[in-house]
Design an enzyme around this catalytic site. Structure first.
Site, mmCIF file in Angstrom:
data_model
loop_
_atom_site.group_PDB
_atom_site.id
_atom_site.type_symbol
_atom_site.label_atom_id
_atom_site.label_comp_id
_atom_site.label_asym_id
_atom_site.label_seq_id
_atom_site.Cartn_x
_atom_site.Cartn_y
_atom_site.Cartn_z
ATOM 1 N N ASP A 171 12.792 -20.435 18.862
ATOM 2 C CA ASP A 171 12.033 -21.319 19.727
ATOM 3 C C ASP A 171 10.626 -21.443 19.129
ATOM 4 O O ASP A 171 10.219 -20.629 18.291
ATOM 5 C CB ASP A 171 11.997 -20.708 21.127
ATOM 6 N N ASP A 200 7.301 -22.839 21.095
ATOM 7 C CA ASP A 200 6.207 -22.508 22.011
ATOM 8 C C ASP A 200 6.346 -21.087 22.547
ATOM 9 O O ASP A 200 7.403 -20.693 23.048
ATOM 10 C CB ASP A 200 6.184 -23.490 23.186
#
Length: 423
Positions: free
Chosen positions: A198, A200
């Site tokens: 991922d 963020d």
């Protein structure tokens, strides 16, 4: 000595070059074979253990007692010359661990900063209560966190005992404030070849959409919706569209400014650099925006990426998105696509994320790692890391800090560190 068919020799003392060679040379003149051997060096002290058996092919009918006595006498003299201590214990070769038993072992990795004796003692007590045995403990790192790996036997082959051990270790880890990862042993553990992260709050610090919102003057409104989505309280697509709508009218030049503001998570460069040297392919999948992930791909040398795309018309954000949405399900589908393109089976993939929209991806991968994640994610992922250094994931994969630093030194690169977090 009916059942005493082996001799365990344990040698300890100050480590220096030539010790092992001298001891093994002493044994070479006797009709014995080595059925097990282990050596470690801890704080400059060597511990060498060897299990010996009489080789009856060389000396048929010979008295084992006589051979072992002669071995002890010779090693006693050698140990005096070397200023080492030596101990002996007779045993039964039938108690030797078989290949099939060793194949059903587990690796338990413990990470903490600092690692206190009480915490490690509590973890090892969990192992004992599950009826498992610790066969080996090895330090993987002392920086940026202390991590040790335990190889244990006696729990992997029984699904109920394994489930009990995982549950107890998770609870004890939370109580002690440490991270614990449990993985089956075997070749597949070393065969991981694709990592997908991922973006963020995982690869980078913070949320890109909140940085954009700060430029648009709606940071508080966007942050509230983001937090609800990460806790799994809102449908991701709905929350994303609501947040993006708040950015309507923002000058597209703000995207370049946000790229300059982004800070990588400490250890991100080290992790990617190390895994790529080991032959991994590295990808990112984000509920954020391609305008940011494309920059990350270029600057970090990533192999794959997928994200949503902000719609821009006449140099300004419209408050809308272009194309299909990368949501919770979409992240898992993207991981599967990356694996197909890389020619890597899913069991040889690693996924890393922090939010509820990462859960499907984490559960699809061969190893799902919750990185400083929300409680709902920690509970469902294979393992969790709660220290602020992304390169600690390398330790879970069995890579030591010394190996990372040696590779950096060999490549004449900058020293491996958790610093240098700017993009």
């Amino acid at each position: 000595m009916n059942d005493e068919t082996t001799l365990l020799v344990t040698v300890t003392g100050r480590d220096r070059p030539g010790i092992s060679a001298r001891l093994l040379s002493t044994l070479s003149v006797f009709p014995v074979t080595i059925s097990d051997l282990e050596q470690v060096v801890l704080a400059g002290r060597l511990v060498l253990g060897a299990v010996l058996e009489v080789d009856e092919r060389v000396a048929p009918g010979v008295s084992r007692q006589r051979v072992f006595d002669e071995v002890r006498n010779a090693l006693d003299k050698t140990s005096i010359d070397l200023d080492m201590e030596v101990d002996y214990a007779l045993g039964d070769a039938r108690n030797r661990v078989s290949y099939s038993a060793s194949a059903a072992r587990l690796h338990v990795t413990v990470l903490a900063d600092p690692l206190r004796p009480g915490a490690l003692g509590a973890i090892t007590s969990c192992v004992a209560r599950a009826g498992a045995n610790i066969d080996r403990i090895e330090r993987l790192s002392s920086y940026p966190v202390t991590s040790v790996e335990m190889e244990i036997s006696g729990a992997a082959g029984d699904p109920a005992r394994l489930a009990q051990l995982r549950a107890e270790l998770a609870m004890e880890a939370a109580t002690q404030g440490v991270d614990v990862a449990v993985q089956p042993s075997g070749l597949h553990r070393r065969a991981k070849h694709l990592i997908v992260m991922d973006v963020d709050s995982t690869l980078i610090q913070g949320e890109v959409i909140e940085l954009l919102a700060a430029h648009a003057g709606c940071e508080e409104e966007v942050a509230r919706v983001t937090e609800q989505a990460m806790r799994g309280e809102l449908d991701f697509e709905e929350s994303l569209r609501r947040r993006v709508a708040l950015l309507k009218g923002l000058d597209a030049d703000a995207i370049a400014e946000v790229c300059d503001e982004i800070q990588l998570t400490p250890g991100a460069r080290t992790l990617i650099r190390t895994l790529k040297r080991l032959g991994y392919e590295c990808g990112i999948v984000s509920g954020g925006f391609t305008q940011i992930t494309d920059v990350l791909v270029e600057r970090l040398g990533l192999d794959y990426s997928a994200a949503n795309t902000l719609e821009v018309v006449d140099g300004r954000l419209t408050g809308g998105l272009v194309g299909p949405i990368v949501d919770r399900k979409g992240k898992a589908v993207t991981l599967e696509r990356f694996a197909r393109e890389a020619g890597v089976p899913l069991e040889q993939t690693v996924a890393v994320g922090d939010g509820a929209n990462d859960l499907d991806m984490l559960q699809t991968a061969g190893l799902g790692v919750a990185f400083n994640a929300k409680p709902v994610v920690r509970q469902q992922a294979d393992t969790s890391v709660n220290v602020p250094y992304l390169d600690t994931i390398a330790f879970i994969l069995g890579i030591t800090r010394e190996e990372i630093e040696a590779a950096d030194l060999h490549a004449h690169a900058e020293p491996a560190s958790t610093g240098g977090t700017s993009l």
